[in-house]
Scaffold this motif. Structure first.
Motif, PDB file in Angstrom:
ATOM      1  N   SER A  89       0.846  -1.197   0.000  1.00 29.39           N
ATOM      2  CA  SER A  89       0.000   0.000   0.000  1.00 29.39           C
ATOM      3  C   SER A  89       0.878   1.244   0.000  1.00 29.39           C
ATOM      4  O   SER A  89       2.006   1.229   0.516  1.00 29.39           O
ATOM      5  CB  SER A  89      -0.927   0.019   1.221  1.00 29.39           C
ATOM      6  OG  SER A  89      -0.225   0.415   2.381  1.00 29.39           O
ATOM      7  N   ILE A  90       0.364   2.314  -0.562  1.00 27.86           N
ATOM      8  CA  ILE A  90       1.108   3.571  -0.619  1.00 27.86           C
ATOM      9  C   ILE A  90       1.430   4.054   0.794  1.00 27.86           C
ATOM     10  O   ILE A  90       2.557   4.474   1.071  1.00 27.86           O
ATOM     11  CB  ILE A  90       0.330   4.638  -1.406  1.00 27.86           C
ATOM     12  CG1 ILE A  90       0.207   4.213  -2.868  1.00 27.86           C
ATOM     13  CG2 ILE A  90       1.010   5.998  -1.299  1.00 27.86           C
ATOM     14  CD1 ILE A  90      -0.648   5.132  -3.724  1.00 27.86           C
ATOM     15  N   ASN A  91       0.462   3.979   1.693  1.00 27.70           N
ATOM     16  CA  ASN A  91       0.693   4.449   3.064  1.00 27.70           C
ATOM     17  C   ASN A  91       1.785   3.651   3.769  1.00 27.70           C
ATOM     18  O   ASN A  91       2.644   4.218   4.447  1.00 27.70           O
ATOM     19  CB  ASN A  91      -0.600   4.409   3.879  1.00 27.70           C
ATOM     20  CG  ASN A  91      -1.578   5.475   3.452  1.00 27.70           C
ATOM     21  OD1 ASN A  91      -1.209   6.465   2.826  1.00 27.70           O
ATOM     22  ND2 ASN A  91      -2.840   5.270   3.773  1.00 27.70           N
ATOM     23  N   PRO A 100      -5.553  -0.816  -7.407  1.00 29.28           N
ATOM     24  CA  PRO A 100      -6.377  -0.956  -6.206  1.00 29.28           C
ATOM     25  C   PRO A 100      -5.701  -1.837  -5.170  1.00 29.28           C
ATOM     26  O   PRO A 100      -5.003  -2.792  -5.510  1.00 29.28           O
ATOM     27  CB  PRO A 100      -7.667  -1.599  -6.720  1.00 29.28           C
ATOM     28  CG  PRO A 100      -7.321  -2.181  -8.040  1.00 29.28           C
ATOM     29  CD  PRO A 100      -6.144  -1.427  -8.577  1.00 29.28           C
ATOM     30  N   GLY A 101      -5.919  -1.490  -3.907  1.00 27.36           N
ATOM     31  CA  GLY A 101      -5.388  -2.278  -2.804  1.00 27.36           C
ATOM     32  C   GLY A 101      -6.315  -3.421  -2.471  1.00 27.36           C
ATOM     33  O   GLY A 101      -7.373  -3.589  -3.080  1.00 27.36           O
ATOM     34  N   ARG A 114     -10.262   0.405  -0.696  1.00 23.27           N
ATOM     35  CA  ARG A 114     -10.136   1.791  -0.258  1.00 23.27           C
ATOM     36  C   ARG A 114      -8.710   2.296  -0.410  1.00 23.27           C
ATOM     37  O   ARG A 114      -8.480   3.492  -0.446  1.00 23.27           O
ATOM     38  CB  ARG A 114     -10.542   1.940   1.215  1.00 23.27           C
ATOM     39  CG  ARG A 114     -11.996   1.627   1.488  1.00 23.27           C
ATOM     40  CD  ARG A 114     -12.306   1.735   2.983  1.00 23.27           C
ATOM     41  NE  ARG A 114     -11.451   0.815   3.745  1.00 23.27           N
ATOM     42  CZ  ARG A 114     -10.809   1.129   4.859  1.00 23.27           C
ATOM     43  NH1 ARG A 114     -10.927   2.322   5.387  1.00 23.27           N
ATOM     44  NH2 ARG A 114     -10.069   0.240   5.480  1.00 23.27           N
ATOM     45  N   THR A 115      -7.773   1.390  -0.476  1.00 30.54           N
ATOM     46  CA  THR A 115      -6.362   1.769  -0.544  1.00 30.54           C
ATOM     47  C   THR A 115      -5.834   1.563  -1.951  1.00 30.54           C
ATOM     48  O   THR A 115      -6.458   0.894  -2.775  1.00 30.54           O
ATOM     49  CB  THR A 115      -5.522   0.939   0.445  1.00 30.54           C
ATOM     50  OG1 THR A 115      -5.659  -0.443   0.109  1.00 30.54           O
ATOM     51  CG2 THR A 115      -5.952   1.174   1.875  1.00 30.54           C
ATOM     52  N   ARG A 116      -4.662   2.128  -2.196  1.00 32.04           N
ATOM     53  CA  ARG A 116      -3.975   1.956  -3.465  1.00 32.04           C
ATOM     54  C   ARG A 116      -2.715   1.137  -3.205  1.00 32.04           C
ATOM     55  O   ARG A 116      -2.094   1.245  -2.155  1.00 32.04           O
ATOM     56  CB  ARG A 116      -3.602   3.312  -4.062  1.00 32.04           C
ATOM     57  CG  ARG A 116      -4.767   4.293  -4.159  1.00 32.04           C
ATOM     58  CD  ARG A 116      -5.771   3.960  -5.210  1.00 32.04           C
ATOM     59  NE  ARG A 116      -5.216   4.277  -6.507  1.00 32.04           N
ATOM     60  CZ  ARG A 116      -5.642   3.755  -7.642  1.00 32.04           C
ATOM     61  NH1 ARG A 116      -6.651   2.920  -7.641  1.00 32.04           N
ATOM     62  NH2 ARG A 116      -5.104   4.080  -8.778  1.00 32.04           N
TER      63      ARG A 116
END
Length: 143
Positions: free
Chosen positions: A50-52, A82-83, A87-89
């Motif tokens: 995930s990007i985060n 898409p993650g 909701r995430t990438r």
């Protein structure tokens, strides 16, 4: 001209800029900057991610990560999709990204070798360990 500063942050930023310039000069033929090469190497080790989470690993805030990823995604070196939860990438190193990273590896190795020759292998290792330790230290005002 004296570069000495009583401020730890300023001294480290000056050193970081000097070292980054050295690596950027070596990596220039690949079209990658040191920061981009580092992101590709790290993503190759931990991705898809995930990007985060990747921003946390790279010790970057989410906004800065987004800006840093733009040229890498534009050039097809990193894919953003898409993650797992919708909701995430998620970030993935592309085949082109892996090739560019592999092309840059000998230049990065030369930058490493030159740095160690000029600074000293033992001090370079000690510096890297100190930097890793600092990167893992919680320094927020609330800590």
């Amino acid at each position: 001209m004296d570069l000495a500063s009583p401020c730890h942050c300023i001294a480290l930023r000056q050193a970081s800029r000097r070292l980054t310039q050295h690596y950027d000069q070596h990596l220039a033929p690949t079209g990658l900057r040191t920061s981009q090469y580092g992101m590709l190497r790290s993503l190759g080790r931990v991705g898809p991610i995930s990007i985060n989470t990747f921003a946390e690993i790279m010790v970057m805030d989410r906004t800065t990560m987004g800006r840093a990823l733009r040229p890498l995604t534009r050039d097809g070196l990193v894919a953003v999709g898409p993650g797992p939860d919708g909701r995430t990438r998620s970030l993935t190193l592309t085949a082109a990204g892996r090739r560019r990273m592999e092309d840059a590896l000998p230049l990065w190795e030369q930058a490493q070798q030159t740095f160690e020759e000029r600074y000293g292998a033992v001090p370079a290792s000690d510096l890297r360990q100190a930097a890793l330790s600092l990167a893992r230290t919680e320094l927020s005002p609330a800590a």
